[in-house]
Design a protein around this motif. Structure first.
Motif, short mmCIF file in Angstrom:
data_model
loop_
_atom_site.label_atom_id
_atom_site.label_comp_id
_atom_site.label_asym_id
_atom_site.label_seq_id
_atom_site.Cartn_x
_atom_site.Cartn_y
_atom_site.Cartn_z
N TYR A 1 -7.42 1.88 -5.03
CA TYR A 1 -7.91 3.42 -3.98
C TYR A 1 -8.52 4.11 -4.73
N ASN B 1 1.34 -1.37 0.24
CA ASN B 1 0.20 -0.06 -0.53
C ASN B 1 1.07 1.00 -0.15
N LYS C 1 -11.31 3.18 -5.81
CA LYS C 1 -12.94 1.85 -5.44
C LYS C 1 -12.45 1.72 -3.04
N HIS C 2 -11.63 1.96 -2.85
CA HIS C 2 -11.66 1.79 -1.29
C HIS C 2 -11.96 3.36 -0.76
N TYR C 3 -11.50 4.35 -1.35
CA TYR C 3 -10.98 5.96 -0.99
C TYR C 3 -12.38 6.51 -2.00
N SER D 1 -4.05 6.40 4.91
CA SER D 1 -3.86 4.70 4.14
C SER D 1 -3.30 4.05 5.33
#
Length: 346
Positions: free
Chosen positions: A271, A210, A273-275, A290
């Protein structure tokens, strides 16, 4: 059961040390102070600094000395954990320690490029580096030219990546710093499968994967927006590690013709999609968010793994960054609210 037993004592030690990290309330109190002397006197009374700084005379210290003392608290806490760790845990710590070597080398190179001629006194760090490093601090700090500095690295792992620089062009400080960072990142990723197993390996991959992806996103965006660099030059800056960003996505981001196209490609990544609120101008903010989220979450879920060690070092280093920022703000007479705002940005 073996992992649980091997980490149980160390986890207890680290939790105790974490409890002594600075709190939001303490940062608020520091922001109200009117002098650097007051800050140092205040820190001397706090659990995380009381023993380390008990003999300091805050009235006789200048800013540079205070910054080195703050950095040295990281080294001192690293040494405490290292003494408590078993050989397997020390494997990770030895790998992590290289970031401290790189920080010192960057300081030495900065002094050379500044051309001030002033000596760089790192004697405070000497005992710590003697125990954990092959670097000769005395030689490095006395190096007058880049050529001399690189020559003084012979016999260390850093000589090869730095000796290749400058053979075809006139490099800048940035080039040497980036070469050190790229070497460090690639070395961690290359060694992870040899050094770690099972849960520890999973946590290393998640945390560092990450980190490297998010750093690459920042470097691509900043290189295009602020420095208008050509794609070929941007590729040379990037970490070779690929985690959730594919080679295709990296290529499309680097080759994007403008910020709008960069944003469209960013929107297709894991990223985004996650944030969901991630935008190009918030990449640095979300990198910090993150990393903090991953380390805190994973350390809570798996306190008997290597991520517990990594999480503590991350938070300790950020504590030093925040305190250094606070001292600089107070030195320049910023209002408490503004000082606190700068502290929160770290």
């Amino acid at each position: 059961m073996g992992t649980l037993l091997s980490y149980s004592g160390l986890s207890t030690k680290i939790r105790a040390m974490q409890s002594r990290l600075m709190t939001e309330k303490q940062y608020q109190e520091i922001a109200q102070m009117e002098s650097v002397t007051q800050v140092v006197a205040y820190l001397k009374r706090q659990p995380g600094f009381a023993k380390l700084w008990a003999d300091l005379d805050e009235s006789s210290l200048h800013r540079g000395e205070i910054e080195k003392l703050l950095t040295h608290t990281i080294h001192q806490n690293f040494a405490k954990i290292y003494r408590f760790a078993n050989p397997s845990q020390r494997t990770f710590m030895d790998l992590y320690f290289k970031r401290y070597e790189i920080a010192v080398m960057k300081d030495c190179l900065r002094k050379i490029f500044d051309g001030s001629g002033d000596g760089l006194d790192l004697s405070l760090f000497q005992d710590f580096f003697d125990k954990h490093s092959k670097l000769n601090l005395e030689k490095l700090t006395k190096s007058a030219t880049v050529e001399e500095f690189v020559s003084n690295l012979k016999g260390t792992e850093y000589y090869a990546p730095l000796s290749r620089i400058g053979q075809e062009y006139h490099p800048l400080l940035f080039d040497y710093g980036m070469a050190l960072d790229q070497y460090y990142f690639a070395n961690i990723w290359r060694m992870k499968d040899k050094l770690f197993k099972k849960r520890d390996l999973e946590e290393i991959i998640k945390a560092y994967g990450n980190k490297f992806d998010m750093l690459n996103l920042q470097w691509i965006y900043r290189s295009k927006k602020y420095y208008h660099m050509a794609p070929a030059d941007i590729y040379a800056l990037l970490s070779p590690v690929r985690y959730k960003l594919s080679t295709k996505e990296i290529t499309e981001l680097v080759e994007a013709v403008d910020e709008e196209e960069f944003r469209r490609v960013l929107d297709t990544t894991a990223y985004k999609k996650h944030y969901p609120e991630l935008t190009p101008d918030k990449l640095e903010e979300y990198y910090n968010f993150s990393m903090r989220t991953i380390l805190e979450t994973e350390a809570r879920k798996y306190p008997h793994s290597v991520i517990m060690i990594y999480s503590y070092f991350y938070h300790k280093e950020h504590e030093v960054d925040r305190l250094t920022t606070a001292i600089e703000c107070i030195r320049y007479g910023l209002a408490p609210a503004e000082t606190l705002e700068y502290i929160h940005r770290n």
